[in-house]
Write an enzyme that holds these catalytic residues in place. Structure first.
Site, PDB file in Angstrom:
ATOM      1  N   GLU A 177     -20.581 -58.103  25.717  1.00 58.22           N
ATOM      2  CA  GLU A 177     -19.186 -58.159  26.177  1.00 58.22           C
ATOM      3  C   GLU A 177     -18.180 -57.793  25.087  1.00 58.22           C
ATOM      4  OE1 GLU A 177     -18.757 -62.092  27.834  1.00 58.22           O
ATOM      5  OE2 GLU A 177     -20.077 -61.649  29.508  1.00 58.22           O
ATOM      6  N   ASN A 220     -24.707 -55.189  26.419  1.00 56.59           N
ATOM      7  CA  ASN A 220     -24.652 -55.884  27.697  1.00 56.59           C
ATOM      8  C   ASN A 220     -23.185 -56.157  28.018  1.00 56.59           C
ATOM      9  OD1 ASN A 220     -26.016 -57.223  29.878  1.00 56.59           O
ATOM     10  ND2 ASN A 220     -25.471 -59.192  28.968  1.00 56.59           N
ATOM     11  N   HIS A 256     -22.318 -59.480  37.893  1.00 53.96           N
ATOM     12  CA  HIS A 256     -21.884 -60.732  38.531  1.00 53.96           C
ATOM     13  C   HIS A 256     -20.935 -60.349  39.666  1.00 53.96           C
ATOM     14  CE1 HIS A 256     -23.757 -63.354  35.656  1.00 53.96           C
ATOM     15  NE2 HIS A 256     -23.251 -62.644  34.656  1.00 53.96           N
ATOM     16  N   GLU A 285     -27.844 -59.525  34.888  1.00 59.73           N
ATOM     17  CA  GLU A 285     -27.412 -60.884  35.267  1.00 59.73           C
ATOM     18  C   GLU A 285     -26.927 -60.920  36.715  1.00 59.73           C
ATOM     19  OE1 GLU A 285     -24.569 -62.470  32.429  1.00 59.73           O
ATOM     20  OE2 GLU A 285     -25.669 -61.642  30.723  1.00 59.73           O
ATOM     21  N   ASP A 287     -25.901 -61.852  40.192  1.00 61.24           N
ATOM     22  CA  ASP A 287     -25.736 -62.892  41.209  1.00 61.24           C
ATOM     23  C   ASP A 287     -24.592 -62.471  42.124  1.00 61.24           C
ATOM     24  OD1 ASP A 287     -23.583 -63.538  39.511  1.00 61.24           O
ATOM     25  OD2 ASP A 287     -24.377 -65.501  38.947  1.00 61.24           O
TER      26      ASP A 287
HETATM   27  C1  XIL Z   1     -23.094 -68.200  31.196  1.00 61.68           C
HETATM   28  C2  XIL Z   1     -24.090 -69.288  31.514  1.00 61.68           C
HETATM   29  O1  XIL Z   1     -24.700 -68.996  32.750  1.00 61.68           O
HETATM   30  C3  XIL Z   1     -23.404 -70.625  31.558  1.00 61.68           C
HETATM   31  O2  XIL Z   1     -24.356 -71.661  31.631  1.00 61.68           O
HETATM   32  C4  XIL Z   1     -22.534 -70.833  30.305  1.00 61.68           C
HETATM   33  O3  XIL Z   1     -21.804 -72.011  30.435  1.00 61.68           O
HETATM   34  C5  XIL Z   1     -21.613 -69.668  30.098  1.00 61.68           C
HETATM   35  O4  XIL Z   1     -22.357 -68.483  30.042  1.00 61.68           O
HETATM   36  N1  XIL Z   1     -22.136 -63.255  30.816  1.00 61.68           N
HETATM   37  C6  XIL Z   1     -23.138 -63.560  29.925  1.00 61.68           C
HETATM   38  C7  XIL Z   1     -23.852 -64.842  30.054  1.00 61.68           C
HETATM   39  O5  XIL Z   1     -23.505 -62.728  29.105  1.00 61.68           O
HETATM   40  O6  XIL Z   1     -24.270 -65.353  28.812  1.00 61.68           O
HETATM   41  C8  XIL Z   1     -23.006 -65.858  30.761  1.00 61.68           C
HETATM   42  O7  XIL Z   1     -23.809 -67.013  30.975  1.00 61.68           O
HETATM   43  C9  XIL Z   1     -22.462 -65.331  32.060  1.00 61.68           C
HETATM   44  C10 XIL Z   1     -21.587 -64.136  31.819  1.00 61.68           C
END
Ligand code: XIL
Length: 393
Positions: A177, A220, A256, A285, A287
């Site tokens: 990020e 990422n 996400h 990631e 969802d």
């Molecule tokens: C999130 C986790 O799922 C949570 O448990 C934590 O509190 C915050 O981070 N992008 C990422 C992940 O790269 O590391 C993040 O994970 C979600 C967004």
């Protein structure tokens, strides 16, 4: 390293290794949900050139909730991870705030447990993450370090962590990020870029490569799924670093998504342009959250939308030869970060809080089986597959 060479390095196929280490049938917990044997899972359904992975839930977002880290105590959940996935990404356990309680202290127990579990199950690990603006310990963010000291701290961290797991990590998400929504580097928020300049990004990749030459090193980020200004910056940086010989190997698209936001149909084009640079791509990631109705039950329309979103992303990855890794950010609504992070939102994973499969699971399974040349024969009449087809699709 490709999936096949990684599994060879691990000493066999995921299924065989899991069978070899699985507890005898009689000892299986009676509450195990159906369809969780290794040969039933999503990764087993996938074509050989795609690894289907999941996040290994770790404490870090549930504040005062009763559990700190489901991975450590929920055996059904662990069985699900081993049965469904070909790779695991530690959700929080390899972040700086977990690994580095103090400057002179590394706390590896939680991360070790995941890597050992994955090794025993014959599945891969995706390391997450080494350079990020978030979840850093206070001693680091509020410390009083010279630039030279900070540089040494990052170098030591990357070298120590990456060397510890060298040869056992399929992908390292080195930099996480680093762009904001306008496509600018986070030069205020990210301590490393702010204090040491953007050149530190290339150094992080070089240091990680020295520590584990076999791991494929990834960027990422989120909101880089479609062809937008942030994804353009992501692309330009990758191209520049490659031209400079920096060992960047892959681009992660977090994905996400939320049913209320829609999805960007240019995802396939975006994956393709990264692939054309010679890079691997990965959905890291995924969802799909939704705004929960007052009764806590998603409507049929919301469920259908969610199914479509999941399927769209999977199909984009399947259609793109550079996309060899597809990771779900959560394998149970009980442990998802969504309800805790996004007020009023939830139901984001393909499993209920009771670890039952939802229709989005069945949609993913069906698409994987169909894309897998041996899938139809292998899964025909399989109970876990039949149940999906008859009850949930
Ligand atoms: C999130 C986790 O799922 C949570 O448990 C934590 O509190 C915050 O981070 N992008 C990422 C992940 O790269 O590391 C993040 O994970 C979600 C967004």
């Amino acid at each position: 390293m490709t999936r096949r060479t990684l599994l060879a390095a691990l000493g066999g196929t995921a299924a065989l290794a899991l069978l070899a280490t699985a507890a005898p049938a009689a000892a299986a917990p009676p509450t195990s949900p159906p369809g969780l044997a290794a040969l039933d899972g999503l990764d087993a359904a996938a074509p050989n050139d795609l690894v289907v992975g999941g996040a290994a839930a770790g404490g870090g977002h549930h504040g005062d909730a009763a559990y700190p880290d489901p991975f450590t105590f929920d055996e059904d959940y662990r069985n699900l991870l081993a049965g469904e996935f070909g790779s695991l990404t530690p959700e929080n356990q390899m972040k700086w705030d977990h690994l580095r309680p103090a400057q002179d202290e590394f706390a590896f127990a939680d991360a070790d447990a995941i890597v050992e579990f994955a090794d025993d199950a014959g599945i891969a690990v995706r390391g997450h993450t080494l350079l990020w603006h978030s979840q850093n310990p206070d001693w680091l963010e509020n410390g009083d370090f010279t630039d030279a000291e900070l540089r040494d701290i990052l170098h030591e961290h990357i070298t120590t962590v990456v060397e510890r797991y060298a040869g056992r990590i399929m992908h390292w998400e080195v930099a996480n990020e680093i762009f904001d929504e306008q496509g600018d580097l986070r030069s205020e928020e990210n301590i490393w870029i702010r204090e040491l300049g953007p050149e530190i990004i290339a150094d992080a990749f070089r240091w990680a490569h020295e520590a584990d030459p076999e791991a494929v090193l990834f960027f990422n980020d989120y909101n880089v799924e479609g062809m937008n200004v942030k994804a353009d910056a992501y692309y330009d940086l990758a191209r520049e670093l490659l031209a400079d010989g920096v060992p960047v190997g892959g681009m992660g698209l977090q994905s996400h998504l939320g049913t209320m936001y829609g999805y960007d149909t240019t995802l396939p084009d975006n994956l393709a342009r990264f692939g054309a640079l010679g890079l691997e791509t990965a959905i890291t990631e995924l969802d799909v959250r939704m705004t929960m109705p007052e009764d806590g039950e998603p409507t049929a329309e919301m469920v259908a939308q969610q199914d479509e979103f999941y399927d769209f992303v999977l199909n984009a990855c399947l259609a793109e030869s550079s996309c060899g890794s597809f990771t779900l950010w959560g394998a149970s609504d009980a442990y998802s970060w969504v309800p805790v992070t996004f007020d009023g939102q939830g139901s984001a994973t393909p499993w209920t809080a009771e670890l039952e499969r939802k229709s989005s699971y069945c949609v993913l399974q069906e698409t994987l089986v169909t894309a897998n040349p041996g899938g139809a024969a292998r899964f025909a009449h399989h109970p876990a597959y039949e149940e999906c087809r008859t009850a949930l699709l």
